[in-house]
Design a protein around this motif. Structure first.
Motif: not given
Length: 438
Positions: A116, A127, A129
């Protein structure tokens, strides 16, 4: 008799051990290592529950910088006490990039894992994406983003796209009638390095090392000439391995040079026309790492054996036509660091800073004079340096991401010979629902 609290026991153990190690190293470097008593840390495993509870509590509050600094004083960071937790919780952080606004990109997970991408800004994180892997050019301008659909290159982290590349098929550079099979899936990047013009990309993977460009994709390793020679000698196609181990690559900041290698090769250097210009024999069993300095006039090359290694240096001006054997004593390729198996590195003026398999940062100049060493813990896996050269980002297989202010003064808990201050340590652990800021 006063009973110390878990916090006081932790603080005392960590500070005492750091003091012991720093004294041990100082005496060893100045007087020699014979007869020195190795440092011993007081037992700390029973303190881990209290540490983790305190760390969790500190991360649940919106603490200001002063409160966080006080927490680090009370519970100073350390590596050795955490070892009992690392087998199950630690993970690699395989790529880092310090952005010009002071924030940090971290790719959590080994390069071969799905992983990730995390964006850290101050005491916050989120995060990112849709990006599987990323890389940045050695001149710091262009970013490469890997997705299932291909690799795009952008002018800046949030900048416009300037190039788009399809994944290699796996047949590049191979005889068309030899019966080699194309890739079933795109190769998993070990490194993505855009060229300084943003129009080409070095893709390093265990399936091969390639240069991607609009007009063509070129295989650098395994070398097509070596594959053709194997076929000429009658080696069956199925017996020719195209996979790589310890694969690595570097592009110079001026875009003129490419250095690549893998476990079974020597150090290979190519010019911007993708023709090989140098074949440098390593000073170790297995070729492992390459890095150009920021001026693009010097290259260091590391080879390893188990957890140890050695690094040689070569002036870029000496590269054209250079050919040396393994363990050569050629004066053009002197050893500048002996002992480190290098996984990551940066260049800062006339100094190289590398991270080794024992968790140390080691700084040395172009001539091999040691400048300092600084302990993080576990194997160092990625590094980046801010544009002004004042902040160093480092990650390790312990799941640490550390932000270090260089020449800012060494805290009492820090093991090392340099005057550097680690201001943040993030723990990206598999057993935690979110990263913990220490």
């Amino acid at each position: 008799m006063t009973t110390l609290t878990p916090q006081q026991q932790w603080q005392a153990a960590v500070l005492d051990y750091a003091k012991q190690v720093n004294r041990y190293v100082e005496q060893g470097l100045s007087q020699g290592w014979d007869g020195l008593k190795e440092p011993q840390q007081a037992p700390t495993e029973h303190l881990l529950p209290a540490l983790l509870e305190a760390l969790q509590t500190a991360n649940e509050t919106n603490a200001d910088d002063a409160s966080r600094a006080n927490f680090r004083t009370d519970w100073p960071p350390a590596h050795l006490p955490l070892v009992p937790l690392l087998d199950e919780q630690a993970q690699s952080i395989s790529a880092l990039a310090l952005l010009d606004d002071g924030s940090l990109l971290a790719r959590v997970g080994s390069s071969y894992e799905r992983g990730r991408l995390v964006h850290i800004h101050g005491n916050q994180w989120h995060d990112v994406i849709g990006i599987d892997f990323f890389g940045r050019c050695p001149a710091r301008r262009y970013f490469a983003f890997a997705r299932a659909s291909g690799i795009s290159v952008h002018d800046g982290w949030n900048g416009p796209q300037v190039a788009q590349f399809a994944w290699p098929t796996g047949l590049e550079g191979l005889p068309v009638d030899a019966g080699f099979a194309a890739f079933e899936h795109p190769p998993t990047p070990t490194a993505l390095i855009p060229f300084p013009d943003g129009q080409r990309l070095l893709l390093v993977s265990s399936d091969g090392i390639f240069v991607l460009a609009k007009e063509a994709t070129t295989r650098l390793l395994p070398r097509p000439a070596d594959i053709r020679e194997d076929l000429r000698r009658g080696t069956p196609t199925d017996d020719i391995s195209l996979g790589l181990s310890m694969e690595h690559g570097a592009v110079s900041a001026d875009g003129r040079w490419i250095a690549v290698g893998e476990q079974s090769s020597s150090h290979l250097v190519f010019g911007s026309d993708l023709l090989q210009v140098a074949d440098v024999g390593p000073v170790g069993e297995y070729t492992h790492f390459a890095l150009f300095n920021s001026r693009s006039d010097r290259l260091i090359l590391n080879a390893c054996h188990f957890y140890n290694g050695a690094t040689l240096s070569v002036a870029v001006a000496d590269l054209p036509g250079l050919q040396t054997d393994f363990y050569s004593e050629d004066q053009r390729t002197p050893i500048v660091q002996d002992g480190a198996r290098v996984y990551a590195g940066v260049s800062r003026g006339d100094t190289f800073i590398v991270g080794d398999a024992y968790g140390y940062l080691r700084a040395f100049d172009d001539q091999g004079t040691e400048r300092w060493q600084h302990f993080i813990g576990s194997t160092i896996c990625a590094m980046d340096l801010s544009a002004d050269g004042k902040t160093l980002a480092v990650s390790s297989y312990a799941g640490f991401v550390c932000l270090i202010d260089l020449e800012a003064g060494r805290p009492a808990w820090q093991i090392g010979t340099g005057e550097h201050h680690e201001r943040q340590r993030w723990l990206f652990w598999k057993g935690q629902s979110k990263p913990l800021l220490w």
